[in-house]
Design a protein around this motif. Structure first.
Motif, PDB file in Angstrom:
ATOM      1  N   PRO A  74       0.833  -1.206   0.000  1.00  0.00           N
ATOM      2  CA  PRO A  74       0.000   0.000   0.000  1.00  0.00           C
ATOM      3  C   PRO A  74       0.867   1.257   0.000  1.00  0.00           C
ATOM      4  O   PRO A  74       1.913   1.300   0.652  1.00  0.00           O
ATOM      5  CB  PRO A  74      -0.785  -0.130   1.316  1.00  0.00           C
ATOM      6  CG  PRO A  74      -0.816  -1.595   1.595  1.00  0.00           C
ATOM      7  CD  PRO A  74       0.516  -2.102   1.131  1.00  0.00           C
ATOM      8  N   SER A  75       0.417   2.284  -0.755  1.00  0.00           N
ATOM      9  CA  SER A  75       1.168   3.531  -0.812  1.00  0.00           C
ATOM     10  C   SER A  75       0.237   4.666  -1.198  1.00  0.00           C
ATOM     11  O   SER A  75      -0.799   4.456  -1.832  1.00  0.00           O
ATOM     12  CB  SER A  75       2.313   3.427  -1.827  1.00  0.00           C
ATOM     13  OG  SER A  75       1.803   3.280  -3.139  1.00  0.00           O
ATOM     14  N   ASP A  76       0.637   5.878  -0.819  1.00  0.00           N
ATOM     15  CA  ASP A  76      -0.142   7.072  -1.136  1.00  0.00           C
ATOM     16  C   ASP A  76       0.409   7.657  -2.425  1.00  0.00           C
ATOM     17  O   ASP A  76       1.148   8.643  -2.410  1.00  0.00           O
ATOM     18  CB  ASP A  76      -0.039   8.062   0.028  1.00  0.00           C
ATOM     19  CG  ASP A  76      -1.023   9.199  -0.126  1.00  0.00           C
ATOM     20  OD1 ASP A  76      -1.693   9.280  -1.175  1.00  0.00           O
ATOM     21  OD2 ASP A  76      -1.116  10.025   0.796  1.00  0.00           O
ATOM     22  N   ASP A  77       0.084   7.027  -3.543  1.00  0.00           N
ATOM     23  CA  ASP A  77       0.603   7.432  -4.849  1.00  0.00           C
ATOM     24  C   ASP A  77      -0.318   8.491  -5.456  1.00  0.00           C
ATOM     25  O   ASP A  77      -1.416   8.159  -5.917  1.00  0.00           O
ATOM     26  CB  ASP A  77       0.689   6.208  -5.760  1.00  0.00           C
ATOM     27  CG  ASP A  77       1.232   6.556  -7.147  1.00  0.00           C
ATOM     28  OD1 ASP A  77       1.509   7.742  -7.401  1.00  0.00           O
ATOM     29  OD2 ASP A  77       1.384   5.630  -7.973  1.00  0.00           O
ATOM     30  N   PRO A  78       0.098   9.774  -5.491  1.00  0.00           N
ATOM     31  CA  PRO A  78      -0.798  10.831  -5.974  1.00  0.00           C
ATOM     32  C   PRO A  78      -1.036  10.787  -7.474  1.00  0.00           C
ATOM     33  O   PRO A  78      -1.962  11.421  -7.978  1.00  0.00           O
ATOM     34  CB  PRO A  78      -0.069  12.112  -5.571  1.00  0.00           C
ATOM     35  CG  PRO A  78       1.367  11.726  -5.534  1.00  0.00           C
ATOM     36  CD  PRO A  78       1.399  10.300  -5.055  1.00  0.00           C
ATOM     37  N   HIS A  79      -0.202  10.064  -8.208  1.00  0.00           N
ATOM     38  CA  HIS A  79      -0.329  10.026  -9.670  1.00  0.00           C
ATOM     39  C   HIS A  79      -0.811   8.669 -10.179  1.00  0.00           C
ATOM     40  O   HIS A  79      -0.652   8.350 -11.355  1.00  0.00           O
ATOM     41  CB  HIS A  79       1.019  10.360 -10.305  1.00  0.00           C
ATOM     42  CG  HIS A  79       1.613  11.647  -9.822  1.00  0.00           C
ATOM     43  ND1 HIS A  79       1.013  12.861 -10.025  1.00  0.00           N
ATOM     44  CD2 HIS A  79       2.745  11.894  -9.090  1.00  0.00           C
ATOM     45  CE1 HIS A  79       1.740  13.818  -9.471  1.00  0.00           C
ATOM     46  NE2 HIS A  79       2.800  13.258  -8.897  1.00  0.00           N
ATOM     47  N   ARG A 118      -6.483   8.154 -10.101  1.00  0.00           N
ATOM     48  CA  ARG A 118      -6.720   8.816  -8.832  1.00  0.00           C
ATOM     49  C   ARG A 118      -7.028  10.287  -9.063  1.00  0.00           C
ATOM     50  O   ARG A 118      -6.370  10.953  -9.868  1.00  0.00           O
ATOM     51  CB  ARG A 118      -5.506   8.688  -7.913  1.00  0.00           C
ATOM     52  CG  ARG A 118      -5.812   9.177  -6.495  1.00  0.00           C
ATOM     53  CD  ARG A 118      -4.675   8.915  -5.551  1.00  0.00           C
ATOM     54  NE  ARG A 118      -5.018   9.333  -4.206  1.00  0.00           N
ATOM     55  CZ  ARG A 118      -4.189   9.334  -3.181  1.00  0.00           C
ATOM     56  NH1 ARG A 118      -2.939   8.898  -3.365  1.00  0.00           N
ATOM     57  NH2 ARG A 118      -4.576   9.731  -1.990  1.00  0.00           N
ATOM     58  N   ILE A 119      -8.016  10.799  -8.342  1.00  0.00           N
ATOM     59  CA  ILE A 119      -8.368  12.209  -8.434  1.00  0.00           C
ATOM     60  C   ILE A 119      -8.519  12.760  -7.021  1.00  0.00           C
ATOM     61  O   ILE A 119      -8.537  12.011  -6.032  1.00  0.00           O
ATOM     62  CB  ILE A 119      -9.671  12.440  -9.224  1.00  0.00           C
ATOM     63  CG1 ILE A 119     -10.848  11.846  -8.447  1.00  0.00           C
ATOM     64  CG2 ILE A 119      -9.587  11.860 -10.616  1.00  0.00           C
ATOM     65  CD1 ILE A 119     -12.174  12.340  -8.950  1.00  0.00           C
TER      66      ILE A 119
END
Length: 257
Positions: A52-57, A151-152
C-alpha cells in the motif's frame, strides 16, 4: 437488478452520469459510518505481496469486478460499514479513503468512486466496485469490464507532500506453519469465490493471522488462527462478532468444518 444503469442506453449514459460525476468530484461525501484513514502495511495474499502507498499520480488499466450482498453490512478494511448501495470500491494499495475516476472502456461511462476497502485479489483485476458503482458503470450484469482507473482529488482534498519513505525491505520467505491436528481456529466464512475469500482474509488480518483453505467442494474457508488454546480463540471470536462478523465460530483443525 433494478438500477439506473440497467435502464440506460449506452449512447445517453455519459450525459446522465455527468451531474453525478461533477457532484462527486466537487465535494467530499462523508461516509455513513465511522472509519479511519489508512494506508496500511505490506501484506501477502495467496503468495503475492502487496505494498500500500499514497501514490498521488496513480492510474492503471485493467479489469474491474464488483461485490455486494455477501459483504453488505460488514466492516471494510478501514472500519467503515460496507453498503453495497454506496458509490465505493475496493483497491489493493491506495489509501482509504481516497477517490478514483473509473472509466468503463467498453461503454465510455465514467464515475468517481470512493475507495474504502481492500481487494480484489483475483489475478488481472485492479478494482472491486460496490454493486451500486457497478450498476452505474454498466458492469453488474456481465460481472467484469475493462476499465481505466485514475486517482483524483475532490475539491478540498489536494495531495499532501510528504517525505519519501524508504522502500520496504524485501519480504522474507514465510514457511508454512506446522500446525498439529486439533488446534483451534476462528472460522469467519466459507465462500465460493476465491477472490472474495482472499479479500475477506485481508480484511480480518487485523484480528490475527488470517488464512484461506479449500474445502474441496468448491468453497474456501476464511479463518483466523491457529490458536494454542480455546481462551485465546474465544477472545478473538468475541472481537470478530463485535465487529459484525456474526457467523464467526470456533472450529478445530482435525475434523474439517
Amino acid at each position: 437488478m433494478v438500477g439506473i444503469a440497467g435502464h440506460l442506453k449506452a449512447g445517453f449514459a455519459p450525459f446522465l452520469l455527468l451531474p453525478l460525476l461533477a457532484a462527486c468530484a466537487g465535494s467530499v461525501q462523508a461516509p455513513k459510518s465511522a472509519g479511519t484513514y489508512k494506508v496500511g502495511n505490506p501484506y501477502q495474499i495467496a503468495g503475492r505481496w502487496y505494498y500500500p502507498s499514497d501514490d498521488p499520480h496513480y492510474q492503471e488499466t485493467g479489469t474491474a469486478s464488483w461485490y455486494g450482498p455477501t459483504f453488505h453490512g460488514k466492516s471494510t478494511a478501514n472500519g467503515e460499514r460496507f453498503d453495497e448501495n454506496d458509490v465505493t470500491a475496493a483497491h489493493r494499495t491506495l489509501p482509504m479513503p481516497s477517490w478514483v475516476e473509473v472509466t468503463n472502456l467498453e461503454n465510455g461511462r465514467k464515475l468517481v468512486v470512493r475507495v474504502n476497502d481492500r481487494g480484489p485479489f483475483a489475478k488481472d483485476r485492479i478494482i472491486d466496485l460496490s454493486r451500486r458503482s457497478a450498476q452505474l458503470l454498466g458492469v453488474e450484469r456481465q460481472g467484469t469490464a475493462r476499465v481505466h482507473v485514475k486517482r483524483i482529488y475532490p475539491k478540498g482534498q489536494q495531495p499532501t507532500v510528504v517525505a519519501a519513505a524508504p522502500p520496504p525491505p524485501p519480504p522474507a520467505p514465510v514457511a508454512a506453519p506446522q500446525v498439529p491436528p486439533g488446534d483451534i481456529f476462528v472460522q469467519v466464512a466459507a465462500l465460493s469465490d476465491r477472490g472474495r475469500a482472499a479479500s475477506l482474509a485481508a480484511e480480518i488480518s487485523r484480528f490475527g493471522v488470517s488464512n484461506i483453505s479449500s474445502t474441496g467442494t468448491g468453497f474456501y474457508r476464511v479463518r483466523v488462527g491457529p490458536f494454542a488454546d480455546e481462551a485465546s480463540a474465544a477472545s478473538v471470536l468475541a472481537q470478530l462478532q463485535a465487529a459484525g462478523y456474526a457467523e464467526a465460530r470456533l472450529v478445530g483443525l482435525g475434523p474439517r468444518a
